[in-house]
Design an enzyme around this catalytic site. Sequence first.
Site, PDB file in Angstrom:
ATOM      1  N   CYS A 243       0.877  -1.176   0.000  1.00 23.35           N
ATOM      2  CA  CYS A 243       0.000   0.000   0.000  1.00 23.35           C
ATOM      3  C   CYS A 243       0.914   1.226   0.000  1.00 23.35           C
ATOM      4  O   CYS A 243       1.129   1.863   1.023  1.00 23.35           O
ATOM      5  CB  CYS A 243      -0.920  -0.006   1.218  1.00 23.35           C
ATOM      6  SG  CYS A 243      -2.018  -1.444   1.305  1.00 23.35           S
ATOM      7  N   ALA A 244       1.491   1.529  -1.159  1.00 26.80           N
ATOM      8  CA  ALA A 244       2.698   2.346  -1.227  1.00 26.80           C
ATOM      9  C   ALA A 244       2.451   3.850  -1.337  1.00 26.80           C
ATOM     10  O   ALA A 244       3.312   4.638  -0.951  1.00 26.80           O
ATOM     11  CB  ALA A 244       3.566   1.894  -2.394  1.00 26.80           C
ATOM     12  N   ALA A 245       1.341   4.275  -1.925  1.00 30.75           N
ATOM     13  CA  ALA A 245       1.142   5.707  -2.166  1.00 30.75           C
ATOM     14  C   ALA A 245       1.074   6.479  -0.838  1.00 30.75           C
ATOM     15  O   ALA A 245       0.572   5.948   0.155  1.00 30.75           O
ATOM     16  CB  ALA A 245      -0.138   5.926  -2.970  1.00 30.75           C
ATOM     17  N   PRO A 246       1.635   7.685  -0.812  1.00 36.72           N
ATOM     18  CA  PRO A 246       2.211   8.451  -1.929  1.00 36.72           C
ATOM     19  C   PRO A 246       3.667   8.161  -2.239  1.00 36.72           C
ATOM     20  O   PRO A 246       4.222   8.750  -3.152  1.00 36.72           O
ATOM     21  CB  PRO A 246       2.036   9.898  -1.462  1.00 36.72           C
ATOM     22  CG  PRO A 246       2.146   9.815   0.024  1.00 36.72           C
ATOM     23  CD  PRO A 246       1.489   8.509   0.415  1.00 36.72           C
ATOM     24  N   GLY A 247       4.328   7.278  -1.467  1.00 34.00           N
ATOM     25  CA  GLY A 247       5.652   6.824  -1.872  1.00 34.00           C
ATOM     26  C   GLY A 247       6.791   7.103  -0.919  1.00 34.00           C
ATOM     27  O   GLY A 247       7.945   6.765  -1.222  1.00 34.00           O
ATOM     28  N   LYS A 249       7.636   5.746   2.011  1.00 33.28           N
ATOM     29  CA  LYS A 249       8.302   4.531   2.491  1.00 33.28           C
ATOM     30  C   LYS A 249       8.964   3.772   1.348  1.00 33.28           C
ATOM     31  O   LYS A 249      10.048   3.201   1.514  1.00 33.28           O
ATOM     32  CB  LYS A 249       7.300   3.646   3.244  1.00 33.28           C
ATOM     33  CG  LYS A 249       6.798   4.253   4.546  1.00 33.28           C
ATOM     34  CD  LYS A 249       5.885   3.288   5.291  1.00 33.28           C
ATOM     35  CE  LYS A 249       5.442   3.853   6.647  1.00 33.28           C
ATOM     36  NZ  LYS A 249       4.514   4.996   6.497  1.00 33.28           N
ATOM     37  N   ASP A 294      -5.838  -3.695  -6.091  1.00 34.99           N
ATOM     38  CA  ASP A 294      -6.741  -3.694  -4.935  1.00 34.99           C
ATOM     39  C   ASP A 294      -6.678  -5.085  -4.313  1.00 34.99           C
ATOM     40  O   ASP A 294      -7.207  -6.052  -4.855  1.00 34.99           O
ATOM     41  CB  ASP A 294      -8.171  -3.363  -5.388  1.00 34.99           C
ATOM     42  CG  ASP A 294      -9.136  -3.220  -4.220  1.00 34.99           C
ATOM     43  OD1 ASP A 294      -8.832  -3.731  -3.121  1.00 34.99           O
ATOM     44  OD2 ASP A 294     -10.193  -2.596  -4.397  1.00 34.99           O
ATOM     45  N   ASP A 315       1.851  -1.281   4.937  1.00 34.63           N
ATOM     46  CA  ASP A 315       1.481  -0.098   5.700  1.00 34.63           C
ATOM     47  C   ASP A 315      -0.028   0.053   5.511  1.00 34.63           C
ATOM     48  O   ASP A 315      -0.492   0.682   4.569  1.00 34.63           O
ATOM     49  CB  ASP A 315       2.241   1.122   5.185  1.00 34.63           C
ATOM     50  CG  ASP A 315       2.032   2.334   6.066  1.00 34.63           C
ATOM     51  OD1 ASP A 315       1.918   2.167   7.292  1.00 34.63           O
ATOM     52  OD2 ASP A 315       1.982   3.452   5.529  1.00 34.63           O
ATOM     53  N   CYS A 368      -0.566   3.761  11.170  1.00 30.12           N
ATOM     54  CA  CYS A 368      -0.393   5.025  11.897  1.00 30.12           C
ATOM     55  C   CYS A 368      -1.522   5.171  12.912  1.00 30.12           C
ATOM     56  O   CYS A 368      -1.928   6.269  13.263  1.00 30.12           O
ATOM     57  CB  CYS A 368      -0.326   6.222  10.959  1.00 30.12           C
ATOM     58  SG  CYS A 368      -1.752   6.439   9.887  1.00 30.12           S
TER      59      CYS A 368
END
Length: 416
Positions: A243-247, A249, A294, A315, A368
């Site tokens: 779940c990478a966006a916005p990038g 990590k 997804d 994440d 988070c």
Amino acid sequence: MAHQSARAIAFAALREWRRGDRFGDAILQALLSGSALAGSDRAFATELFYGVLRNLTLLDFWIALLRSGSIDDESRDLLRLGLYQMFCLRTPSHAAVFETVELASRRSRSFVNAMLRSALRRAEELQQAADAAPLTSRTSHPGFLIERWTRTFGADATSALCEWDNQSAPVYARVNTLRTSPAEFLAHHPESEPLPSHPLFVRLTSIPAEALGRGDCYIQDPSTSAAVELLGPQPGQTVLDACAAPGGKSGFMAALMQNRGELVACDRDPARVEKLAGNLERLGVQIARVAQHDWAAQPLAEELAPRSFDRILLDAPCTNTGVLRRRVDARWRLQPNDFKRMPEEQLTILRRLVPLLKPGGALVYSTCSIEPEENEQVVSRAMAEFPFLRQDGERSVLPFRDGYDGAFAARLLHAG
């Protein structure tokens, strides 16, 4: 007059936010991008809008003391703006009243003026009432959050957490070692403050637009480093950021990998995937394959083969309760049922990811959130479902204890 324009932007943002279909940061960004405000006035508009959202219950508490009858939405938003300036920002009273009244329509102008001047006369009474009010009113947090945090952390920590959430968040950046070094960055930006506990991060006093454009740094809270450091991606490995966006990590992992190996970075929203790709390009990441996926709905693509990844970072989507000072209106969108719904969504994604991990590989689950249901309990449930997983480390960041945004990360090894 410039401040009046800033107030007008904040007032327009409050009206748009009240409709309930857009997040506050998106509303404000759109309004500011279409304005000609100078930097200081943009900052003032931001402080007004976010400040009102952070103190919404307190401001309405004061309004209720000033008038027991109903108030139309426009007048309420203006009263919130005026009271926030007068009692929270300590703006000179004549400016706060006059400039706020100037925003009112003709039909509500006299009412708003009378209410704000009444508040000035009763300032001491209003402040004493706020000091004696329950924590939910005094710090503008939903009662169900206060109750659950008190059970989890205790009354003193909950009070400290609520106060933390209502502070304006400082701006931190990670120095991108694919482009520069911390020493070189600080030499070019001596106004930046190094963080001894996080040597790749700095606290910014102003936004270094050119450095951001070159990819020398990335706006990122130090707490976000916990998950990546715990995962420990190495040069030459095959790594998945699920779940990478916005990038942020993904960029950090590529830097730790020294742009050697393969990094697959996924997200489910096409617009966010586009932003992810742009950010990684600007950061100089050369090993990434960006894909829209997804995890809850789509079959696995060819590049997401079983047992193909040395490291996986999840994440996970979460309630964001560790970052409420940054995601200012998130507290007003949360519902008690979210703390049952989100763990199920998180586990659904985990179930899709675990089979992609190589034997001997490591998966880090992070959020988070500061809620046990989304953190330790999800990890326990995952290990119960996949007996070959073994926990190998955990980090948590609590704002009232550690002084940074809240975060959780747990490292799971594939022992099969």
